[in-house]
Scaffold this active site. Structure first.
Site: not given
Ligand code: GFB
Length: 322
Positions: A17-18, A142, A170, A208
């Site tokens: 996965g480089h 996942y 994390t 979001w």
């Molecule tokens: O990084 P993220 O998508 O995943 O963050 P998780 C999600 C949080 O950020 C939620 C808020 O509370 C979203 O509502 N957020 C705000 C946003 N704006 C945005 C945006 O524009 N994009 C995204 N993506 N989020 C992930 C897991 O969880 O963490 C994976 O789904 C993995 O499986 C990863 O473990 C480390 O932190 O919630």
């Protein structure tokens, strides 16, 4: 600081996965070591294909495997591409771990994720809370695939004596992140959105969810450092959380990214988008006791990540102009 029990010097190290954010950080970090780094693009070896993985391992004979490959993404990618997140991750994990066993790999580090812990785990989350409660539904496929990987690492050590160890990073950020507007993790998504809004002098940026969930962020170069540290200083059945030990709300993260990108407009929270797990902060006691602590604090890290993002975007624009 414990003494080294394994030296990287002279070893053949395969970074699986480089091209991803974590894998490319491993390659950068390994460049400081006197070892041979092995990589292979997915056009040549699809890690979901057992016979291709097997043939690659038979030919290259790595001593060490850093398993950083996986299908990853933010909350919406996890929640919509549920089958892909499950199948791709289960297949890659099982092919690489089983292949490493069959081909006599001396050491393997497997990257899990903190979403393996229950949605309402005690905070900070100790390693021992694994499988003590229900998972966060948005990333359950996942998480199940990652839990399978951790349990494989455990089982291959117990039954076959393989020196394989799992790490639970994390939420990561840094160079090589994915900035896709819908599929990115929150850090990269907001970095790009606030950057674009600053350039366009937009009056509003949408973030979001409610802004209240709390997350912990680790610079990917710190993860690479932790990974090599564990590789050289630990051999045993434990797995380790890798984090900074502090978190902040999504609203606070948005304010910090706004400050670093120079955005002066309004921030609006879109409550129709999912919040996910209310809080995800790892307990880093175990890894600190082994002797490793992160170096990059979040404020510095946001600046570093922003610099890398703007340099990469400028390079991409120059490439297109050629
Ligand atoms: O990084 P993220 O998508 O995943 O963050 P998780 C999600 C949080 O950020 C939620 C808020 O509370 C979203 O509502 N957020 C705000 C946003 N704006 C945005 C945006 O524009 N994009 C995204 N993506 N989020 C992930 C897991 O969880 O963490 C994976 O789904 C993995 O499986 C990863 O473990 C480390 O932190 O919630």
């Amino acid at each position: 600081m414990p003494s080294k029990i394994f030296a990287l010097e002279g070893q053949r190290v395969w970074v699986a996965g480089h091209r991803g954010m974590a894998g490319s950080a491993f390659v950068r970090r390994l460049a400081q070591e006197n070892c041979q780094v092995l990589t292979v693009p997915r056009e040549i070896v699809d890690l979901r294909n057992q016979s291709q993985v097997d043939a690659w391992l038979a030919e290259m004979k790595p001593d060490v495997v850093l398993m950083a490959a996986g299908k990853v993404g933010g909350i919406v990618a996890n929640n919509t591409l549920r089958a892909e997140f499950m199948y791709d991750n289960l297949a890659m994990t099982s092919n690489v771990i089983h292949g490493a066993y069959e081909h006599g790999v001396k050491k393997l580090i497997y990257l899990g994720s903190t979403c393996i812990y229950p949605r309402l785990a005690p905070q900070p989350m100790p390693e021992d809370c694994l499988l003590s409660g229900a998972l966060e539904p948005t990333n359950e496929p996942y998480a199940i695939a990652k839990i399978a990987g951790i349990k494989m690492v455990e089982a291959y050590r117990t039954q076959y004596g393989c020196d394989f160890v799992s790490l639970m990073p994390t939420n990561l950020y840094g160079p090589g992140d994915n900035y896709h507007p819908a599929h990115a993790h929150v850090f990269a998504a907001l970095l790009k959105r606030f950057h674009d809004a600053t350039i366009d002098a937009a009056e509003e940026v949408v973030v979001w969810g409610t802004g209240t969930p709390r997350r912990e962020f680790l610079h990917v170069d710190d993860l690479a450092d932790a990974c090599l540290f564990v590789l050289e200083h630990y051999s045993g059945p434990q797995y380790f959380n890798v984090g900074t030990g502090s978190d902040l709300s999504i609203a606070e993260l948005a304010a910090l990214i706004a400050e670093v990108t120079g955005y002066k407009g309004r921030i609006r929270f879109d409550h129709s988008k999912p919040d996910g797990t209310p809080r995800k902060l790892v307990d880093v006691t175990r890894l600190r006791a082994l002797g490793w602590t992160h170096r990059v604090d979040l404020k510095d890290g946001v600046e570093l990540a922003y610099r890398s993002f703007t340099q990469t975007s400028a390079a991409a624009r120059n490439d297109r102009a050629r």
